[in-house]
Motif scaffolding. Sequence first.
Motif, PDB file in Angstrom:
ATOM      1  N   TYR A   1      -5.763   1.600   7.606  1.00  6.08           N
ATOM      2  CA  TYR A   1      -4.810   0.931   8.483  1.00  6.08           C
ATOM      3  C   TYR A   1      -3.987  -0.117   7.737  1.00  6.08           C
ATOM      4  O   TYR A   1      -2.872  -0.452   8.125  1.00  6.08           O
ATOM      5  CB  TYR A   1      -5.575   0.295   9.657  1.00  6.08           C
ATOM      6  N   ARG A   2      -4.526  -0.621   6.615  1.00  5.32           N
ATOM      7  CA  ARG A   2      -3.818  -1.678   5.895  1.00  5.32           C
ATOM      8  C   ARG A   2      -2.656  -1.108   5.073  1.00  5.32           C
ATOM      9  O   ARG A   2      -2.651   0.071   4.707  1.00  5.32           O
ATOM     10  CB  ARG A   2      -4.768  -2.454   4.998  1.00  5.32           C
ATOM     11  N   THR A   3      -1.688  -1.957   4.756  1.00 10.17           N
ATOM     12  CA  THR A   3      -0.509  -1.561   4.001  1.00 10.17           C
ATOM     13  C   THR A   3      -0.895  -1.041   2.619  1.00 10.17           C
ATOM     14  O   THR A   3      -1.689  -1.652   1.904  1.00 10.17           O
ATOM     15  CB  THR A   3       0.446  -2.754   3.841  1.00 10.17           C
ATOM     16  N   GLY A   4      -0.361   0.100   2.249  1.00 10.56           N
ATOM     17  CA  GLY A   4      -0.604   0.680   0.933  1.00 10.56           C
ATOM     18  C   GLY A   4      -1.860   1.508   0.806  1.00 10.56           C
ATOM     19  O   GLY A   4      -2.091   2.132  -0.232  1.00 10.56           O
TER      20      GLY A   4
END
Length: 234
Positions: free
Chosen positions: A2-5
């Motif tokens: 779910y986190r960016t990158g």
Amino acid sequence: MYRTGALKQLDDELAKLNMDLVALQEIRWLGSGVQNRRGSSYDIYYSCHDRHHMLGTGFAVGQRAKSAVIDFKAINDRLCYLRMRGKFHNISLINVHAPTEDKDEEEKDLFYGRLAKLYESCPRYDVKIILGDFNAKVGRESMYRQYIGTHSLHEHSNENGSRLVQFAAASNLVIGSTKFARRDIHKTTWVSPDGATSNQIDHVLINRRHQSSLLNENVVATPDLAGTTKSVDL
């Protein structure tokens, strides 16, 4: 994821490991479907909660395996199903994320009831494989030997482990992840944050008539993903 990158990081790490198909847990997206990101080597088939960024299961399918996908079913945030075309038999794969040991009996009963129903719905002559995070420590008890082998990391099963073995027995499955002799470091799938506790709680189950198709099972450390990857050869 779910986190960016995170998706790019996953793509890079799986490409390094040269894996064709990977079962994923803790995706934490919303809803279900297939994501084909431009420039990615993998299609992500995902089954997540409709409203909350929690749990979530799925599969990453690489370029060489994409044409073999026959069907995908998103069941809920703990279960999903992928069917692949095989050389001699098609392959039914069920990806799981079982309740942890401290969850109540009702939640565990509901999970295993849904898993049993999904497994029973798989085409009869497929090679049927269930894999993922069972949150279960399977021991080396002699009474379970025909289902578990002798090479578990743990001497005794916990309650979740006993449930898993009972499910395997009722469904005519064997637990392949405890049948291969490996160093302990290649059995461990979870390590506590302080490094003091190591557990083997991810497992691979295969229907007994096709158990000879499971040629190898190993755990590969993937520090870039802050975890481990279970490698299975068929």
